[in-house]
Structure formats: structure tokens, C-alpha cells
Scaffold this motif. Sequence first.
Motif, PDB file in Angstrom:
ATOM      1  N   SER A 167      -7.909   1.056   1.211  1.00 28.36           N
ATOM      2  CA  SER A 167      -6.980   2.013   0.871  1.00 28.36           C
ATOM      3  C   SER A 167      -7.007   3.120   1.950  1.00 28.36           C
ATOM      4  O   SER A 167      -6.185   3.959   2.144  1.00 28.36           O
ATOM      5  CB  SER A 167      -6.839   2.421  -0.329  1.00 28.36           C
ATOM      6  OG  SER A 167      -7.833   3.107  -0.814  1.00 28.36           O
ATOM      7  N   ALA A 168      -8.306   3.231   2.542  1.00 30.37           N
ATOM      8  CA  ALA A 168      -8.567   4.444   3.275  1.00 30.37           C
ATOM      9  C   ALA A 168      -9.834   4.095   4.025  1.00 30.37           C
ATOM     10  O   ALA A 168     -10.498   3.187   4.015  1.00 30.37           O
ATOM     11  CB  ALA A 168      -8.929   5.755   2.549  1.00 30.37           C
ATOM     12  N   PRO A 204      -5.878   7.933   4.657  1.00 27.51           N
ATOM     13  CA  PRO A 204      -5.272   6.841   4.065  1.00 27.51           C
ATOM     14  C   PRO A 204      -4.684   5.704   4.926  1.00 27.51           C
ATOM     15  O   PRO A 204      -4.514   6.119   6.099  1.00 27.51           O
ATOM     16  CB  PRO A 204      -4.132   7.214   3.224  1.00 27.51           C
ATOM     17  CG  PRO A 204      -3.624   8.364   4.120  1.00 27.51           C
ATOM     18  CD  PRO A 204      -4.948   9.229   4.408  1.00 27.51           C
ATOM     19  N   GLU A 220       4.064   5.159  -2.282  1.00 31.41           N
ATOM     20  CA  GLU A 220       3.411   6.408  -1.844  1.00 31.41           C
ATOM     21  C   GLU A 220       3.674   7.589  -2.719  1.00 31.41           C
ATOM     22  O   GLU A 220       2.836   8.288  -3.035  1.00 31.41           O
ATOM     23  CB  GLU A 220       4.135   6.832  -0.505  1.00 31.41           C
ATOM     24  CG  GLU A 220       3.733   5.885   0.682  1.00 31.41           C
ATOM     25  CD  GLU A 220       4.440   4.616   0.707  1.00 31.41           C
ATOM     26  OE1 GLU A 220       5.234   4.379  -0.020  1.00 31.41           O
ATOM     27  OE2 GLU A 220       3.781   3.605   1.649  1.00 31.41           O
TER      28      GLU A 220
END
Length: 357
Positions: free
Chosen positions: A22-23, A45, A243
Motif C-alpha cells: 500500500s505504501a 501511498p 481512496e
Amino acid sequence: MSFLQWFSRKRCGLLGLDISSSAVKLLELSEQNDQFQVESYAVEPLPQGAVVEKTITDVESVGEAIRRAVRRADTKSRRAAVAVGGSAVITKTITMPAGLSEEDIEAQIQLEADQYIPFPLEEVALDFEVLGPREDNPELVEVLIAACRQETVDSRVGAVELGGLCPAVVDVEAFAMENAFGLLAAQLPPEAVDRAVAVVDVGATITTLHVIHKLRSIYTREQVFGGRQLTEEIMRRYGLDYEAAGRAKKDGSLPDDYLTEVLEPFKEAVVQQINRALQFYFSSTSRPEPVTHVVLAGGCAAIPGLDERVEKDLATPASVANPFSAMSIAPKVDTRALAEDAPAMMIACGLALRRFD
């Protein structure tokens, strides 16, 4: 087959760079008066699908996220340590005669590697480290071998270079977690340090159990489960896109029924996953070390009350990881943001600590 500098020692500036699903998480540490200091950090992100179950599928997007993280962290260091995930890596401890030179060890591993590695050797990146003499026979030494497909290493190296950094170390996530765990020892009850501790890293899509005994990793297992399930349930129940659901989860702007109807069932699912992983550990050997403490890491570890729920349901003391609790913080670092992100920074911290090996 190539030999990487996975275990090399680097004392000059080094960024710990954790590339998760995710990041991108970046961390730089220094040492000030015998105390570690956080010099810079950033969490950037990644687009959905850029990394799937720890496999980079969009090198360009990851490279751009690294570039943004470097800019946000405002660091001048350009050398980075990255890690490959556990399921992509084969590790094995073998014994060899004591007194062999590194060249002799390398040559012998080259000859015997096909016994340990189920891939064509020309497709493999491999390294080793001599751990020390065997307790029962000082004429033999234990040698740790780590290997994975070259393409797995190449994708990380490529992303790091696209991000404007120089890949100095390629590590293994389990080793990075073991490295960072040493920072938590002072936070644990004295009896836990010499016994087995379960570090459960609940990420976006993968939950990893690390069992650490006497500061050494003795068991690692990954299973597909993570915070994305919570995000997807928020999307389904409240009609949000990915999001927006992620933002709402983080800033607490969800309806009143979120806590009871969505978050509590997710906590229960986390506990079930931890219990399942522990049962696999207990059945992995005839004499498993009993787990005396559970440490929660990863992005989901920060969910309020999750540690209390784990402690109650598993009848085992639990706490949330914070590798920075005894560190000083440089003035430019946002201390509140760092505290919120601390449980998810364990791998990055273990990688950044490679500077001091």
C-alpha cells in the motif's frame, strides 16, 4: 547465480526503504550520544495494484512514489536498503568445516546450491553469512543461506534507481523484523525477552507472523489477509470509492454505526487470523517454544483497542510495536505523524539499522 551483498555492513548514510502493498515507507536513522535518532522519514501511498502480495507489478509507479518520499523526507542520503518478502525467499542454515575462507564457502555453496534451491541456478540471487560455531561441535560453523529469484531483486533495484536512490543492501523482511525487534526488548516484560514472542505484522493485504526467540527469528509465516478487507467493507457499506474509504478510515469521518457494524467484526477477524497463524506455528515442530507475548505491527496495529482484544481473546499479553520509543527525534520530523505510523515502520526501521551493523 549471483551473490548479492545482502549481509554486507554499511556504516555511512543509509535509508531504510520498505516497499509494501500500500505504501513506500522511508526512514533514516543516526546515532547521537549512544542513542538512535530519527533524522527523516516519510510514508508515500502507492496506486492500487502497483504491488500485489509483495510483488512489484508497476516499477515506474513505485519508483515515482520513492522519489516523492525522498522529497517529502527532505533527506540528502541517496543509499538505500530494501527487502524482499518472506514467501519469495528461501533461507536455510547449513554446517561447514570451521576455518574455510569466504571464497571457499562461496565455492562450496555454488556446488551444493541445487540441493537447497528449487529454481534454475542461473535465475537465482544468493548470499550467505557465517553465523558462528555449532554449540555441539566447534569444528563446524553454521552458515545461513538466503536465495530468491533474480527478477524479484531486479524489480526492487529498478524501482529504487527510478526513485533516484542507489540500492546498497538487499535484505530479507524477516531479518529486518528481527533487527528492529531488538529495539522493543526494553518495552516487553523481562520474562518475555528470553522466551518466544509473536510479532504479527498486519499489512494492507498480507499478515505475517514472526516468532522471535532470544532475539532470533525462528519461524515466519505469511497469509493473505489485511487492512484492505476493512477498506473494502467500508466501500461496500457506505458507497465510497477506494481512496475515499481509505481517507475516511484514517480521519474518523464515518457514520456512527462504523464502530459496531464494521470495525468490531474486523477486529474479530484479525484475532482469528492471529490465532490461526499461531496454530500453524505450534504444529510446525514437536517442541515449539511457548509464546509469552504478542506484539502487533503493521498499519492495522494502530486500530484503537485491537491489542486489548487480542490479549483478551488469546489470553496472552499483547502490545503495539513502537521502535522509536527510546529514540530522539530530529526537529524537522513530525513527531505526531511518526507516532501514528510507528507500528507500520518496523521493516523500514530494521533496514535503516543496517547502517550500524
